[in-house]
Design a protein around this motif. Structure first.
Motif: not given
Ligand code: SF4
Ligand code: SF4
Lengths: 360, 147
Positions: B29, A39-40, A319-320, A315-316, A33, B36, A36-37, A322-324
């Motif tokens: 996401f 961009n990897r 998600w948080v 998941w939340f 997760g 990569t 992907l967030m 990697w956001t805050l």
């Protein structure tokens, strides 16, 4: 041995295995997760979609040199991972994960311990987890670890209060400390639009309480944006800086299991717990089984919907994370004491009024 | 200098901002282009001037090097070791030519100093080995590029 006892053993085994197996899954979810967030792609080599990565990590943890640094206080140092892992497992005991089933006129509950004080138990045990962190920090004899432990302790102090207060709203509405009753309350109808009936979900009757509880849950589980006890950028790894191999992995397991329990609590209190997700009733009606088989099927579906709700909140959490960005320490305290505390009080006052005037 | 900007009420309670942030990460996401490079299958394309593993250029199967000792002199890491010898058809040639890659800093000075267009740095950058052997003459004579 009677059926109840056997069923209890089965439940225990199920909950423990489920909680342990959450850890590798979450390791994978978190790493992919995050990737992907950002961009990897993340780990995608071991097994399909990198699913076996968690297994590889576990093997790595087992085979690493399990050293004890010379400068630590050995006994608390070795106990600390256990002390933080045990409460993580214990808290899940009172969370019901499916409705009762009846077999041979005996009621079987899908809840490891049916406690009348359900909630108080959770808060009592959950705050024990911080002892593990404090012990680790103190026993490590390292400035970074000590700072992490102190931060964690004061963070707990400032977030346990609003957390407890925010839940009082739900307790007032349900009139019970028991999680079973709270789940039962949430199946009632709040109002309906045409044929669509809106159930009394915690989130609808306690939106403010939900926000406060969610924020505190993040602080309670030491997750970003409140992971000041770890604070990679300033404390390197905080309380577990002197730990390696399986001992470190145990802290990580404790974190993920705490996350599961927190997600379970959020789902139970504010999203109807094991109440079936929309659409599942239709499926059940279509299959149309009655009696014991019907009960079992319903329990299975309830477990599934509870699992899905937990999965969403897990998941939340990721998600948080990697956001805050992380809060600064004084901001964290400000938020706890100056914002969440008064808000929780206001929430209680509002709920009391609503309950007295029979709105909810 | 610490400037405190006046923020509106909605900015200050953060909830809207947090939701916007969550939307951004979710968008990344699902839809962002992943940067990569999946290494063994895909490789980063380096410029032709990349300075990697050395080789000695050979013309008609004979190395260009005349063991003039300019490259060991110029080398800042002092990692080139040459033993010169003589031969009938070619006055001077390196009997032994070794480069200690563990010391080399890939500055490319040897390539610049060489009057015979002999020592070259190829574009090969995978140099991990199991041993600490130096790069010997027979290895160096492998033509690794077309510089
Ligand atoms: S690249 Fe630089 S350090 Fe390496 S051998 Fe040539 S001159 Fe020496
Ligand atoms: S400078 Fe060129 S010719 Fe001279 S010794 Fe080095 S490689 Fe050989």
């Amino acid at each position: 041995m009677d059926n109840q006892f056997l069923f209890m053993l089965a439940k225990l085994l199920f909950v423990v295995v489920a909680l342990i197996s959450v850890v590798p899954i979450m390791l994978w979810v978190e790493r992919r997760g995050a990737a992907l967030m950002q961009n990897r792609l993340g780990p995608n080599r071991a097994g399909p979609f990198g699913l076996l990565q968690a297994l590889a990590d576990m093997i790595k943890f087992f085979w690493k040199e399990d050293g004890v640094p010379g400068h630590v206080r050995a006994v608390p140092y070795l106990c600390a991972p256990l002390v933080s892992l045990a409460p993580a497992f214990m808290t899940f005991a009172v969370i019901p994960f499916a409705g009762n089933i009846i077999f041979n006129n005996e009621v079987f509950e899908f809840q490891v311990a049916h406690l009348d004080v359900g909630f108080l138990y959770i808060f009592a045990i959950a705050s024990l987890g911080v002892y593990g962190i404090v012990m680790a920090g103190w026993a490590s004899q390292s400035a970074y670890a000590m700072m992490g432990a102190l931060r964690s302790a004061s963070q707990l102090m400032s977030y346990e209060l609003p957390m407890g207060l925010s839940v009082i709203g739900v307790i007032l509405a349900a009139g019970s400390f028991q999680l079973q009753d709270i789940v039962a309350l949430q199946s009632q109808e709040l109002f309906h639009i045409g044929s669509l009936s809106i159930p009394k979900l915690g989130i609808f009757i306690q939106p403010l309480g939900f926000l406060i509880f969610l924020t505190c849950a993040f602080a309670e589980t030491n997750r970003l944006p409140f992971d000041l006890a770890e604070g990679e950028s300033e404390l390197i790894a905080g309380y577990h800086i002197e730990y390696g191999a399986m001992k470190f992995a145990m802290f990580m397991m404790a974190e993920y299991i705490n996350m599961t329990t927190a997600s379970g609590l959020i789902a139970t209190l504010y999203f109807g717990g094991f109440q079936l997700l929309p659409g599942m009733h239709t499926v059940l009606d279509l299959i149309h089984l009655t009696g014991f088989e019907g009960d079992c099927l319903r329990a299975g579906f309830q477990m599934l919907s509870f699992g899905l709700k937990i999965a969403f909140f897990m998941w939340f959490f990721v998600w948080v994370r990697w956001t805050l960005p992380r809060f600064r320490y004084d901001q964290l305290m400000d938020l706890g004491w100056k914002v969440l505390m008064p808000l929780a009080m206001v929430n209680i006052a509002l709920t009391v009024m609503l309950v007295v005037y029979k709105v909810i | 200098m610490l400037l405190s900007k006046k923020k509106g009420f909605f900015t200050r309670i953060y909830i809207v901002e947090i939701i916007q942030g969550l939307a951004i990460t979710l968008k990344n996401f699902f839809f962002s282009r992943k940067v990569t490079i999946q290494y063994p299958e895909e490789r980063r394309a380096y410029s032709d001037r990349f300075r990697g593993l050395h080789y000695i250029k050979a013309t008609n199967g004979v190395e260009n090097c005349t063991a003039c000792m300019l490259c060991p002199t110029v080398c800042p890491a002092e990692c080139i070791h040459i033993e010169a010898g003589e031969q009938a058809d070619k006055e001077k040639y390196p009997v032994r030519f070794e480069i200690d890659l563990l010391r080399c800093c890939f500055c490319g000075m040897c390539e610049e100093a060489c009057p015979k267009d002999a020592i070259k740095l190829s574009a090969i950058y995978e140099m991990a080995t199991h041993s600490r052997e130096v790069l010997r003459k027979d290895m160096l004579l492998e033509q690794r590029g077309n510089k």
